[in-house]
Scaffold this active site. Structure first.
Site, mmCIF file in Angstrom:
data_model
loop_
_atom_site.group_PDB
_atom_site.id
_atom_site.type_symbol
_atom_site.label_atom_id
_atom_site.label_comp_id
_atom_site.label_asym_id
_atom_site.label_seq_id
_atom_site.Cartn_x
_atom_site.Cartn_y
_atom_site.Cartn_z
ATOM 1 N N GLY A 95 9.554 -0.199 11.248
ATOM 2 C CA GLY A 95 8.976 -1.242 10.401
ATOM 3 C C GLY A 95 10.048 -2.048 9.684
ATOM 4 C CD GLN A 96 8.587 -7.143 7.380
ATOM 5 O OE1 GLN A 96 9.213 -8.176 7.224
ATOM 6 N NE2 GLN A 96 7.426 -6.941 6.814
ATOM 7 C CB VAL A 97 10.597 -0.976 4.351
ATOM 8 C CG1 VAL A 97 11.332 -0.036 3.401
ATOM 9 C CG2 VAL A 97 10.024 -2.164 3.560
ATOM 10 C CB ALA A 110 1.845 1.768 5.513
ATOM 11 C CE1 TYR A 115 10.305 2.230 -0.601
ATOM 12 C CE2 TYR A 115 9.880 3.385 1.462
ATOM 13 C CZ TYR A 115 10.757 2.961 0.481
ATOM 14 O OH TYR A 115 12.087 3.272 0.570
ATOM 15 C CB THR A 135 0.768 -2.537 -1.633
ATOM 16 O OG1 THR A 135 0.434 -3.923 -1.568
ATOM 17 C CG2 THR A 135 -0.528 -1.746 -1.690
ATOM 18 C CG ASP A 136 0.979 -7.089 -3.930
ATOM 19 O OD1 ASP A 136 1.499 -6.519 -2.957
ATOM 20 O OD2 ASP A 136 0.399 -8.187 -3.840
ATOM 21 C CE1 TYR A 156 -1.735 -1.951 3.307
ATOM 22 C CE2 TYR A 156 -1.840 -3.586 1.555
ATOM 23 C CZ TYR A 156 -1.106 -2.710 2.330
ATOM 24 O OH TYR A 156 0.239 -2.583 2.122
ATOM 25 C CE LYS A 196 0.567 1.527 0.885
ATOM 26 N NZ LYS A 196 1.543 2.321 1.698
#
Length: 299
Positions: free
Chosen positions: A10-12, A69, A108, A110-111, A134, A138
């Site tokens: 993933g990106q992270v 995730a 991790y 999320t907002d 979603y 989370k």
């Protein structure tokens, strides 16, 4: 030290493999067992949370970092069971193993755990009230990690992007290259945050001698709208030669761009506690954009 990174593709996750390398042996997992460069890694299927303990027993990590995730925000509305398995049940299974073995867990969030009705940056102790599947999944993942009772570092972040992967910046560059005009939502406010920053801060937090446990907000500093971010992307793309020309960017309300999942209108997170607790200075979102665009320009 052996660091197990869930979600290495993933990106992270991709940035974590770089940032955590100085800490020791880094073991990556993906669902397919293959990393983006084609090399093999461990297999972790978050659609089967019950299978994760065996992987943890096999690797015997000193630290676990969960960057995996279910992030398809709109599809989650049609696939709630899959979202909750990956975002709540799987982190809970990992956290229980970590607690039983005395292993710190980085997770991790999320907002999207907030409803976006605020007008001041959300502190860590602000009430959660997710608007969709979603965000709810989370939030349940956070609660499962805390309930396990082990040492945990939950980092809530927002508007994540990188030079690689699927994200707003790369979409703007791709679509903007062939258009004279784009229409972008201007009434959702947040903080664009590079995946590299998240990974670098994670590495710093794991080096911190305090043995801290809890929840922190990890974003770049400052705030903008998606429209403001798009304009900044194109200005930086022109300045670095990534694009030869850029489209005009028209500001529109969210009502003109309906999506299956409702987005929080206000996603600004108060990151002062992270800076104080770990002695970390977080750069502006503009500085982060410059670094990512320079990486793209360099090829």
């Amino acid at each position: 030290m052996t660091v197990l990174v869930f979600g290495g593709n993933g990106q992270v996750g991709r940035e974590l493999l770089r940032a955590l390398a100085p800490l020791g042996r880094v073991v990556a997992t993906t669902r397919s067992g293959t990393l983006p460069d084609g090399s093999a890694c461990e297999v972790a299927d978050f659609d089967r949370p019950g299978s994760l303990a065996a992987l943890l027993d096999h690797v015997q990590p000193s630290v676990v970092v969960n960057a995996a995730a279910y992030t398809a925000v709109d599809r989650a509305e049609q696939e709630p069971e899959a979202a909750f398995r990956a975002n709540a049940e799987a982190p809970g299974a990992i956290a229980r193993w970590c607690a039983a073995h005395g292993v710190p867990l980085v997770h991790y969030s999320t907002d999207y755990v907030f409803d976006g009705q605020g007008n001041a940056p959300y502190r860590e102790d602000a009430p959660t009230a997710p608007l969709g599947v979603y965000g709810s999944s989370k939030r349940d993942g956070e609660e499962a990690v805390r309930a396990a009772g082990g040492r945990h570092l939950i980092f809530r972040t927002a508007w994540v992007y990188a030079a690689h992967g699927s994200n707003f910046l790369r979409t703007m560059l791709r679509v903007g290259a062939g258009r004279d005009q784009l229409r972008v939502v201007a009434d959702q406010i947040g903080t664009p945050t590079p995946a590299a920053l998240i990974a670098d801060v994670t590495a710093q937090a794991l080096r911190h001698p305090g043995g801290l446990s809890g929840t922190w907000h990890l974003t770049a500093s400052g705030q903008t709208s998606w429209h403001g971010f798009a304009e900044a992307i194109f200005a930086e793309a022109l300045a670095t030669g990534v694009l030869a020309k850029a489209p005009a960017v028209e500001a529109i309300p969210s009502s003109e761009y309906p999506t299956p999942a409702k987005r929080p209108a206000w996603s600004v997170l108060d990151n002062r506690r992270l800076q104080q607790d770990f002695g970390i200075a977080l750069p502006s979102w503009q500085d982060g954009l410059e670094r990512v665009m320079a990486e793209i320009a360099a090829g």
